[in-house]
Design a protein around this motif. Structure first.
Motif, mmCIF file in Angstrom:
data_model
loop_
_atom_site.group_PDB
_atom_site.id
_atom_site.type_symbol
_atom_site.label_atom_id
_atom_site.label_comp_id
_atom_site.label_asym_id
_atom_site.label_seq_id
_atom_site.Cartn_x
_atom_site.Cartn_y
_atom_site.Cartn_z
ATOM 1 N N GLU A 203 -84.858 -14.634 57.985
ATOM 2 C CA GLU A 203 -84.891 -14.598 59.451
ATOM 3 C C GLU A 203 -83.854 -13.632 60.013
ATOM 4 O OE1 GLU A 203 -85.139 -17.641 63.260
ATOM 5 O OE2 GLU A 203 -84.449 -18.412 61.309
ATOM 6 N N ASN A 204 -82.671 -13.632 59.437
ATOM 7 C CA ASN A 204 -81.607 -12.753 59.935
ATOM 8 C C ASN A 204 -81.888 -11.284 59.638
ATOM 9 O OD1 ASN A 204 -80.174 -14.987 60.854
ATOM 10 N ND2 ASN A 204 -78.954 -15.169 58.996
ATOM 11 N N THR A 205 -82.662 -11.020 58.591
ATOM 12 C CA THR A 205 -82.959 -9.633 58.204
ATOM 13 C C THR A 205 -84.245 -9.125 58.836
ATOM 14 O OG1 THR A 205 -81.918 -10.072 56.053
ATOM 15 C CG2 THR A 205 -83.203 -8.048 56.266
ATOM 16 N N LEU A 206 -85.265 -9.971 58.867
ATOM 17 C CA LEU A 206 -86.605 -9.524 59.276
ATOM 18 C C LEU A 206 -87.113 -10.184 60.552
ATOM 19 C CD1 LEU A 206 -88.280 -9.605 55.737
ATOM 20 C CD2 LEU A 206 -87.257 -7.636 56.894
ATOM 21 N N GLY A 207 -86.422 -11.195 61.036
ATOM 22 C CA GLY A 207 -86.853 -11.862 62.260
ATOM 23 C C GLY A 207 -87.598 -13.155 61.992
ATOM 24 N N GLY A 208 -87.651 -13.999 63.009
ATOM 25 C CA GLY A 208 -88.266 -15.311 62.883
ATOM 26 C C GLY A 208 -89.753 -15.284 62.617
ATOM 27 N N ASP A 209 -90.479 -14.343 63.220
ATOM 28 C CA ASP A 209 -91.929 -14.293 63.038
ATOM 29 C C ASP A 209 -92.306 -14.028 61.590
ATOM 30 O OD1 ASP A 209 -92.374 -14.826 65.677
ATOM 31 O OD2 ASP A 209 -92.732 -12.744 66.260
ATOM 32 N N ARG A 210 -91.632 -13.055 60.982
ATOM 33 C CA ARG A 210 -91.968 -12.733 59.588
ATOM 34 C C ARG A 210 -91.508 -13.832 58.641
ATOM 35 N NH1 ARG A 210 -91.083 -6.525 57.869
ATOM 36 N NH2 ARG A 210 -89.402 -6.406 59.417
ATOM 37 N N MET A 211 -90.426 -14.509 58.990
ATOM 38 C CA MET A 211 -90.006 -15.650 58.184
ATOM 39 C C MET A 211 -91.063 -16.744 58.220
ATOM 40 S SD MET A 211 -88.669 -18.971 58.462
ATOM 41 C CE MET A 211 -87.829 -19.091 60.042
ATOM 42 N N LYS A 212 -91.591 -17.019 59.406
ATOM 43 C CA LYS A 212 -92.567 -18.099 59.542
ATOM 44 C C LYS A 212 -93.900 -17.785 58.878
ATOM 45 C CE LYS A 212 -90.745 -20.186 63.781
ATOM 46 N NZ LYS A 212 -91.018 -20.569 65.182
ATOM 47 N N GLN A 213 -94.264 -16.492 58.810
ATOM 48 C CA GLN A 213 -95.563 -16.097 58.271
ATOM 49 C C GLN A 213 -95.483 -15.556 56.847
ATOM 50 O OE1 GLN A 213 -97.373 -13.356 61.067
ATOM 51 N NE2 GLN A 213 -96.609 -14.539 62.801
ATOM 52 N N MET A 214 -94.345 -15.713 56.212
ATOM 53 C CA MET A 214 -94.108 -15.142 54.890
ATOM 54 C C MET A 214 -95.117 -15.607 53.849
ATOM 55 S SD MET A 214 -90.807 -17.517 53.931
ATOM 56 C CE MET A 214 -90.651 -17.040 52.231
ATOM 57 N N HIS A 215 -95.168 -14.865 52.757
ATOM 58 C CA HIS A 215 -95.984 -15.243 51.605
ATOM 59 C C HIS A 215 -95.081 -16.005 50.651
ATOM 60 C CE1 HIS A 215 -99.980 -14.443 49.914
ATOM 61 N NE2 HIS A 215 -99.415 -14.488 48.721
ATOM 62 N N MET A 216 -95.574 -17.089 50.061
ATOM 63 C CA MET A 216 -94.776 -17.890 49.133
ATOM 64 C C MET A 216 -95.513 -18.077 47.818
ATOM 65 S SD MET A 216 -93.357 -21.081 51.408
ATOM 66 C CE MET A 216 -92.303 -20.871 52.842
ATOM 67 N N HIS A 217 -94.773 -17.969 46.726
ATOM 68 C CA HIS A 217 -95.238 -18.426 45.423
ATOM 69 C C HIS A 217 -94.362 -19.598 45.024
ATOM 70 C CE1 HIS A 217 -97.238 -14.414 43.953
ATOM 71 N NE2 HIS A 217 -97.894 -15.012 44.933
ATOM 72 N N PHE A 218 -94.965 -20.595 44.389
ATOM 73 C CA PHE A 218 -94.173 -21.756 43.992
ATOM 74 C C PHE A 218 -94.649 -22.293 42.653
ATOM 75 C CE2 PHE A 218 -92.179 -25.818 43.847
ATOM 76 C CZ PHE A 218 -91.027 -25.674 44.605
ATOM 77 N N SER A 219 -93.686 -22.521 41.764
ATOM 78 C CA SER A 219 -93.932 -23.202 40.495
ATOM 79 C C SER A 219 -92.584 -23.547 39.884
ATOM 80 C CB SER A 219 -94.727 -22.318 39.523
ATOM 81 O OG SER A 219 -93.985 -21.159 39.189
ATOM 82 N N LYS A 220 -92.609 -24.438 38.935
ATOM 83 C CA LYS A 220 -91.409 -24.693 38.147
ATOM 84 C C LYS A 220 -91.390 -23.693 37.000
ATOM 85 C CE LYS A 220 -91.110 -29.607 39.302
ATOM 86 N NZ LYS A 220 -90.891 -30.986 38.799
ATOM 87 N N ILE A 221 -90.215 -23.144 36.705
ATOM 88 C CA ILE A 221 -90.120 -22.075 35.712
ATOM 89 C C ILE A 221 -88.947 -22.324 34.770
ATOM 90 C CG2 ILE A 221 -89.632 -19.610 35.371
ATOM 91 C CD1 ILE A 221 -91.159 -19.018 37.898
ATOM 92 N N GLU A 222 -89.231 -22.243 33.475
ATOM 93 C CA GLU A 222 -88.173 -22.315 32.472
ATOM 94 C C GLU A 222 -87.396 -21.001 32.463
ATOM 95 O OE1 GLU A 222 -87.734 -22.643 27.595
ATOM 96 O OE2 GLU A 222 -89.608 -23.288 28.580
ATOM 97 N N TYR A 223 -86.085 -21.088 32.291
ATOM 98 C CA TYR A 223 -85.264 -19.887 32.317
ATOM 99 C C TYR A 223 -84.099 -20.007 31.336
ATOM 100 C CZ TYR A 223 -82.305 -22.880 35.204
ATOM 101 O OH TYR A 223 -81.547 -23.933 35.663
ATOM 102 N N THR A 224 -83.485 -18.848 31.040
ATOM 103 C CA THR A 224 -82.251 -18.824 30.266
ATOM 104 C C THR A 224 -81.152 -18.265 31.151
ATOM 105 O OG1 THR A 224 -82.586 -16.581 29.403
ATOM 106 C CG2 THR A 224 -83.529 -18.411 28.135
ATOM 107 N N LEU A 225 -79.906 -18.612 30.853
ATOM 108 C CA LEU A 225 -78.788 -18.140 31.661
ATOM 109 C C LEU A 225 -78.619 -16.630 31.552
ATOM 110 C CD1 LEU A 225 -76.126 -20.918 30.935
ATOM 111 C CD2 LEU A 225 -77.713 -20.758 32.860
ATOM 112 N N ALA A 226 -78.962 -16.068 30.395
ATOM 113 C CA ALA A 226 -78.750 -14.637 30.174
ATOM 114 C C ALA A 226 -79.862 -13.769 30.758
ATOM 115 C CB ALA A 226 -78.621 -14.357 28.680
#
Length: 284
Positions: A203-226
Motif C-alpha cells: 500500500e505504501n509503495t503502490l497505493g491502496g487500490d493496487r493493494m486491494k486488487q493484488m494477485h495472490m498465490h497461497f500454499s504451504k512450502i517446505e524450505y531450507t535456511l540456506a
C-alpha cells in the motif's frame, strides 16, 4: 471488482477423473470456487478449441481465468538476447489469456545470483518497460502483468523488489506468493502482524487500490535456511506454513478483492475451497 479464488490448474483428483482441461470450469465450480489459473509454466501450448470452450464455459458461470506465464522468462537476465526472448514469451502468454477471456498473467522476474540484486532489479524494470510497450503496440494494453515474489534465496522477487518492478506502470499488479515469501525468509510469516507488514509495504509503495486488487498465490512450502523453497505441500502439513486464517481476516477487514490462487501440491482445489470457507467465516 469481486474477490476471486480458485486453484492453479487441475488437481490430482481432477486428473484422475478427466483427460481434458476443458472440464476444469464445472469441476472447480462444484467446489463453490469462481476462478482458476491456467498453467503455462513449461510453455504456452494452448489449443484453439480448448481456449474457446474454456472461455465460453467460464463466461457462462462468471468464473475468471488468470494465466501463469512460462517459468523460463528471465526479466533480469544479463544476456540481452535472453531478455528480449522473455518479451516474446510475455506476448504469447498475453495472447493466450485473452483467448481464455482473462486479463492477468503471472510473470517470474528471474535470477539474482550472478549480479547484485540492485542491478537485477534495474534489468527487470527495463524488460518490463519494453514488454508493456510491446503489449500496447500489439493492442493488448488490457492485459495485466503480475510480477511474482519467488521463494529461492538466489531468485529476484522479494516483496520490496516486486513492488519496485510494479512502479514502472500503474497497470501492473503485484503477485504476492505468501508461501514463497515465507520460504525465502525462513518462516517469517507467523502472525497477523506479519501479513500486515506485507500489505503495508504494498500500500505504501503502490497505493491502496493496487493493494486491494493484488494477485495472490497461497500454499504451504517446505524450505531450507540456506536456499529457501524446496517443494510445495498441502494444507495437511503442520510443520512449515504459513497459515491462511490471519490473512483471511485482513482481506475481510480491509475490504480487499484480490485474485487468490491456491498452489497446494495436488490438493489445490479442495484447499482453495477450505480457504473460501475460512474467508466466509472471517466475514461473520
Amino acid at each position: 471488482m469481486q474477490l476471486r479464488i480458485g486453484p492453479a490448474g487441475g488437481c490430482d483428483e481432477f486428473a484422475a477423473k478427466y483427460k481434458s482441461n476443458m472440464f476444469l470450469p464445472e469441476f472447480i465450480s462444484d467446489f463453490g470456487l469462481n476462478a482458476f489459473e491456467y498453467q503455462c509454466g513449461r510453455g504456452v501450448n494452448l489449443a484453439e478449441k480448448t481456449a474457446e470452450v474454456l472461455h465460453e464455459k467460464t463466461a457462462a458461470i462468471d468464473m475468471e481465468i488468470s494465466l501463469h506465464a512460462p517459468y523460463y522468462i528471465s526479466l533480469s537476465g544479463i544476456v540481452e538476447e535472453k531478455r528480449l526472448k522473455s518479451i516474446k514469451y510475455v506476448l504469447l502468454a498475453a495472447q493466450a489469456v485473452k483467448k481464455l477471456g482473462g486479463t492477468r498473467i503471472v510473470v517470474h522476474a528471474g535470477s539474482a545470483s550472478k549480479i547484485s540484486r540492485t542491478r537485477a532489479v534495474e534489468l527487470a524494470k527495463d524488460t518490463l518497460i519494453r514488454a508493456q510497450k510491446a503489449l500496447d503496440e500489439a493492442g493488448m494494453n488490457d492485459v495485466v502483468m503480475c510480477p511474482e515474489t519467488l521463494g529461492k534465496v538466489n531468485q529476484l522477487g522479494t516483496v520490496e523488489e516486486v513492488c519496485e518492478l510494479c512502479k514502472i506502470d500503474d497497470r501492473l499488479l503485484p503477485c504476492i506468493d505468501f508461501g514463497h515469501v515465507n520460504a525465502m525468509s525462513s518462516g517469517s510469516i507467523k502472525e497477523k502482524s506479519d501479513y500486515q507488514k506485507i500489505l503495508d509495504t504494498i500500500e505504501n509503495t503502490l497505493g491502496g487500490d493496487r493493494m486491494k486488487q493484488m494477485h495472490m498465490h497461497f500454499s504451504k512450502i517446505e524450505y531450507t535456511l540456506a536456499g529457501g523453497e524446496q517443494r510445495h505441500l498441502t494444507f495437511a502439513d503442520t510443520v512449515y506454513g504459513p497459515e491462511f486464517e490471519p490473512l483471511a481476516e485482513l482481506i475481510i477487514q480491509k475490504n480487499m478483492t484480490p485474485f487468490i490462487v491456491c498452489e497446494s501440491a495436488g490438493t489445490q482445489t479442495r484447499d482453495a475451497a477450505q480457504m473460501l470457507e475460512i474467508l466466509n467465516g472471517a466475514g461473520k
